[in-house]
Structure formats: C-alpha cells, structure tokens
Design an enzyme around this catalytic site. Structure first.
Site, PDB file in Angstrom:
ATOM      1  CB  THR A 374      -0.866  -0.042   1.269  1.00  0.00           C
ATOM      2  OG1 THR A 374      -1.531  -1.274   1.250  1.00  0.00           O
ATOM      3  CG2 THR A 374      -1.820   1.105   1.369  1.00  0.00           C
ATOM      4  CB  THR A 392      -3.085  -1.209  -1.442  1.00  0.00           C
ATOM      5  OG1 THR A 392      -2.277  -2.275  -0.967  1.00  0.00           O
ATOM      6  CG2 THR A 392      -4.516  -1.688  -1.554  1.00  0.00           C
ATOM      7  CG  ASN A 394      -3.094  -7.322   0.469  1.00  0.00           C
ATOM      8  OD1 ASN A 394      -3.026  -6.589   1.450  1.00  0.00           O
ATOM      9  ND2 ASN A 394      -3.391  -8.593   0.564  1.00  0.00           N
TER      10      ASN A 394
HETATM   11  O1  DON Z   1      -6.596  -2.718   2.254  1.00  0.00           O
HETATM   12  C1  DON Z   1      -5.900  -3.090   3.185  1.00  0.00           C
HETATM   13  O2  DON Z   1      -6.185  -2.917   4.340  1.00  0.00           O
HETATM   14  C2  DON Z   1      -4.576  -3.779   2.876  1.00  0.00           C
HETATM   15  N1  DON Z   1      -4.649  -4.427   1.600  1.00  0.00           N
HETATM   16  C3  DON Z   1      -3.481  -2.769   2.952  1.00  0.00           C
HETATM   17  C4  DON Z   1      -2.118  -3.355   2.659  1.00  0.00           C
HETATM   18  C5  DON Z   1      -0.995  -2.525   3.119  1.00  0.00           C
HETATM   19  O3  DON Z   1      -1.146  -1.528   3.745  1.00  0.00           O
HETATM   20  C6  DON Z   1       0.365  -3.066   2.820  1.00  0.00           C
HETATM   21  N2  DON Z   1       1.374  -2.109   3.125  1.00  0.00           N
HETATM   22  N3  DON Z   1       2.221  -2.156   3.895  1.00  0.00           N
END
Ligand code: DON
Length: 561
Positions: A374, A392, A394
């Site tokens: 993200t 993001t 993910n």
């Molecule tokens: O939407 C979400 O909550 C996750 N897919 C976010 C992923 C994320 O923040 C990865 N980064 N470090």
C-alpha cells in the site's frame, strides 16, 4: 529531468537538469514548507509529478491523479494500475468526496475458494499468483476522480509515461526489494518481466518499463476502456488463462468505482473526514478517538505508560468489533451508526482498568443496539482543496504476477477477505461472514485516507500504508498533533505502537521507550518488537503555512512551492 524537475523557490529542493534520454534521477526531501501547495508521497519522482500539475494550473485532485500514475511506475511494490484504492477529498467549494476503487472479487469467486477438501485454508492461494487477484479498481478510480480536477488525462499521465519509457534510477532499498522478490517474479510469471534483470539489481541501476508505457498510452488515448476493454483486457485475461486465474473480460468491463459519502465526525473541536466502508479504517478510527476522547491524553504525556495503555485498550476493543461486524456495505448490513455512538463507545470502555491489561479472550465484539503493500499520498493546493489517497496491491508487489505484455502487477487483495471465519489473513486479522468472499464483493480494507478540518478548512491531510496497522497509525498521527502537540516530523517519525485485539500483543517499533515497555508489561501486557509501523505522509496547513512531511521509514519525499 526535463518536465519533472523544477527550480523551486524558497525552501524547496532543486534538482539538477539531466541530459535528454537519461534516466530520471532525484533526491529525497523529507520535509518542505510551502505557501501554495504540496505533495507528500512514497517516491520523490511521484511527488514531483504531482507538484508539476499544481504548477501547471491543476488543482489537488489533478496532482493526486498524476502522483498515483507516477507511483504506478516508480514505486512498483505498491503504486499500481493493477490494484485499488480510496480517495478522500475536501474541495474548496465545500464538496466532500470519498471515491472507492477497491478491487472486487471476480464473478467466478466463491466463499470457499481458498479452502482444501478438508476445509482448511490454502494460505498461498490467496497471496501468490493469479488466483490471489481481485478485479483491479485503480484506473476506474482515476477516471472517477478526473471530473474534480482541471486538467486533461493526457497531461496528468504524461510524467508517468515518460518515467516508464526512459526509466528511473533505483535506490538501494528498491534494489534490495526487487532482488528479494526475484524468485517469486520468476516462478509466478509466464513471460520475462522488467523487474528481473540478469544480474542482481544495485542502487543506481535504471528500471525501464516499456510494456507499462504502452499500457499507459492506451489509457491516455482510450480512457478507462484502454484498460478495462480491448488490448489491455485481452492481455489480463490471457495472463489469467496462463496462470489458471479467474478474472474474466466481463469482470473487467463491469468494474465501476463507487462514490460514497465520507465518514465525518467531530474530535475536540476539529472535524475528521475519512473513508467509510468498505474501509474499516474510518469506522475504527472513529471508535478509537471516541473511546479515548474523554481521557486527558495530553496530561498523561506522549509515549507515557498511561496514554499507551489507554490507547491499546481502545484498540483491543475496536479491532474485536472490526472482525465481527465489518464488510462491504453493498453486500452486508453493517451497524455503523450503532457501533460509533458515544454511548456504545463508553460502554465498550466500561471495563477499562487504568492499572491492568484486559484479556483479548475475554473481550468480545460489542453488542450494538440497531434502530458495519500500500502507499499513501497527501496533496493540498493554493485554492484550499485537500486530497488524501491510499492505494494498494496489498502485499509488496501484490501477487507478483505481471500481466504479460502490459507491464503492470496484479494485486493479491483477495487475501483481505475472511477466507474462513477464525482464520487470520496476512496481517493476522480475523473476520466473519460479513467479510466472506462473494462474486462482485469488495474485500474489507484498513486503508484510512483522512483529512482533519478546522472549521471548514483543511488542517491535516494524512494517511499511511501498513495493513492492519494503518488505523492505529492514523489514530496516533492525529493525537500526536492535536493532543500531544508534536511537530509534524515527530508526529510522523517517532516510534509507534499497535494492538489489534488478536494476537494478544502490543507491538512497538524500535526506539520505543524502555520505561514505557516495562510499565506496560507490569500491567500484564505482552509486548513485542516489530519492524516499521506505517509510512505516514502528513501535510498540515496552519495559518496559511503548509508543512509537508514524508516518513523517514522509506524513500518517501515531499515537494511544495
Ligand atoms: O486494504 C488493506 O487494508 C490492505 N490491503 C493494505 C495493505 C498494506 O497496507 C500493505 N502495506 N504495507
């Protein structure tokens, strides 16, 4: 650096112009002060692409679109065309926006698609490769945002095309992460990809992405149809067929971004404007601030045992509610009003003991009474528009599947669904029926792009990546500024902590005070160290003075004028 480098006036970086056809180079700028507008994002070239739009007469929405497109090129681990995101904006004319371009489960997805014959989760299937991808939302989101900007897509996408075509110089961190993922890129792809090079990547190498440049040109020339239909859609579906994925042409053609009503609630004389469902972020942030508001946080002190204990106990309770109630509001009825009411939040804290840790096995979701890798960027402009976007794939580089010939990475967002009740996702988050997989449904997110208003004017524009820690990072960034009175830099960069109900652990970043850790342990908390929590981009606007701060935890960079 043609077109991307500017000679900034006061206090802003100026980068050396480079010879034509040379790869784009840059320096990182952790903090800028400005008068007119600013952008903070995960990459200097992306922040500069946004700044360029502001300087060419665009507004904050234009800058946010150009920054996202540039991130899709220069920050491939999270910036994307093959993922999704959320945009929250407060426009100078008073209009407030929440644009939801979260990925959707493909039409052929079903509730138990990641379970084996015995009903046990096959963890890799929702994380790695073609099966892990939801229908991408980003391009639809950019076009849904476009009417609120002033410039044309051709102008906004130009820096991204140039960056993909000519390439940009990678940092040591980027080289490391590409090298670490080499095996995955090789194993999960059916065609050679730009992210794998014969030898190891090293700092100073150039990453050129010709296929991606072609896809960007198709978007420029054909609009959203340049992605969701025709050549690019054909390439996505061909990639699916090679990897036994399930995204179809019909899924792509049917994808629409949703315009939602932002979540809006008061906090200590300010107004918080943030993302509603299918992000859990706004609802849980409202719960966290609501549960702690009546306690004298400032008096307890920043990083004090009392403040951290209180905030952790609120987090324990809010994340229990997240697991039980929250999911895509287009599919499930979520009692948002009931679980954000002050009386309900007070009742959740009734068993809070200021001296003693509670137990997550005893803390369950509340009983509301009903009458649900993200990257973040923050932008402000001279007209008073403020835009906060989190987007993001993910995990880092998402599914690691690069669409053959199209040069962009597909997300692995399907893992954000609750694959099976009681079975944690990659962030250790639990869920129930509310977040079960169904065709066309959006998976619950934690992304929390947020704007804090003072009166009716933007005061803070902020957000972060970090999976489940996004919401607790936002909670801390807001109280760090509003309650503890920290500077922007400290609010972003001081060590953070995190609790998410299950597991029963307070995670703290390196540098968190030992005395606070000892105090928490004495109260019965289990405390563990973990790597970076969040990468916050924060802009504040105080008496017309803009301060933009980009998190020290990465190559994040701010730009302003
Ligand atoms: O939407 C979400 O909550 C996750 N897919 C976010 C992923 C994320 O923040 C990865 N980064 N470090």
């Amino acid at each position: 650096m043609r077109n991307i480098v500017f000679a900034f006036s006061i206090l802003v970086c100026s980068l050396p112009a480079m010879a034509q056809d040379q790869a784009f180079n840059y320096t990182v700028q952790k903090s800028v002060t400005a008068r007119q507008g600013a952008v903070a994002s995960a990459h200097p070239l992306a922040s500069l692409a946004g700044l360029k739009m502001l300087q060419q007469g665009g507004n904050a929405v234009d800058a946010a679109i150009a920054t996202q497109l540039a991130l899709a090129v220069v920050y491939p681990s999270a910036g994307n065309l093959g993922g999704g995101g959320f945009l929250v904006a407060h426009l100078a004319n008073g209009k407030e926006l929440a644009i939801d371009y979260r990925e959707k489960a493909p039409g052929r997805a079903h509730r138990d698609m990641y379970l084996d014959d015995k009903g046990a989760p096959i963890v890799k299937l929702s994380l790695d490769g073609h099966h892990a991808a939801g229908v991408p939302g980003t391009v639809a989101g950019l076009f849904a945002s476009l009417p609120y900007g002033k410039l044309k897509m051709a102008q906004l996408i130009a820096p991204a095309i140039e960056l993909a075509d000519k390439g940009f110089v990678i940092t040591a961190a980027e080289a490391r992460s590409l090298n670490n993922l080499r095996k995955d890129f090789e194993n999960l792809n059916t065609r050679p990809v730009a992210f794998v090079k014969q030898n190891e990547w090293k700092a100073g190498d150039t990453l050129i992405q010709k296929d991606l440049a072609r896809t960007l040109r198709l978007i420029r020339d054909k609009g959203a149809a340049g992605f969701y239909q025709g050549e690019t859609a054909d390439k996505i579906v061909a990639e699916m067929q090679r990897g036994k994925g399930i995204i179809s042409k019909a899924d792509l053609k049917a994808y629409k971004a949703a315009t939602r009503i932002p979540l809006r609630f008061p906090y200590k004389g300010y107004t918080i404007l943030t993302m509603p469902l299918p992000s859990s972020g706004g609802v849980i942030l409202q719960q966290l601030l609501g549960m702690t508001e009546k306690y004298p946080l400032a008096q307890y002190g920043f990083h004090s045992i009392a403040a951290v204990h209180l905030m952790v106990e609120a987090e324990r309770r809010a994340y229990a509610d997240r697991a039980e109630f929250l999911g895509d509001p287009d599919f499930v009825k979520v009692p948002v009003k009931a679980i954000t009411q002050p009386q309900y939040l007070a009742s959740r804290m009734q068993d809070f003991n200021p001296q003693q840790a509670s137990s997550s096995t005893k803390i369950k979701a509340g009983q509301p009474k009903e009458s649900e890798e993200t990257t973040h960027l923050s932008v402000t402009d001279a007209q008073g528009n403020a835009v906060s976007v989190t987007t993001t794939l993910n995990g880092g580089y998402g599914s690691r599947v690069v669409v053959g010939g199209a040069g962009f990475i597909l997300n692995n967002e399907m893992d954000d669904f609750s694959v099976k009740p009681g079975s944690p996702n990659m962030y250790g988050l639990l869920g129930t029926e509310a977040n079960a997989i169904a065709p066309g449904k959006r998976m619950l997110s934690s992304m929390t792009p947020t704007i804090v208003l003072q009166g009716n004017r933007p005061y803070m524009v902020t957000g972060t990546p970090g999976g489940s820690t996004i919401i607790t990072s936002m909670f801390q960034t807001i109280v760090n500024v509003l309650d503890f009175g920290l500077s922007e830099s400290d609010a972003v960069n001081k060590p953070k902590f995190h609790h998410q109900w299950q597991p029963e652990t307070v995670y703290v970043e390196k540098g968190f005070p030992d005395s606070t850790v000892a105090g928490l342990k004495k109260m019965g908390h289990k405390v563990d160290n973990r790597n970076a929590i969040g990468r916050v981009e924060l802009i504040t606007i105080k008496n017309g003075r803009i301060t933009a701060v980009a998190d020290n935890r990465g190559d994040d960079s701010a730009a302003g004028y």
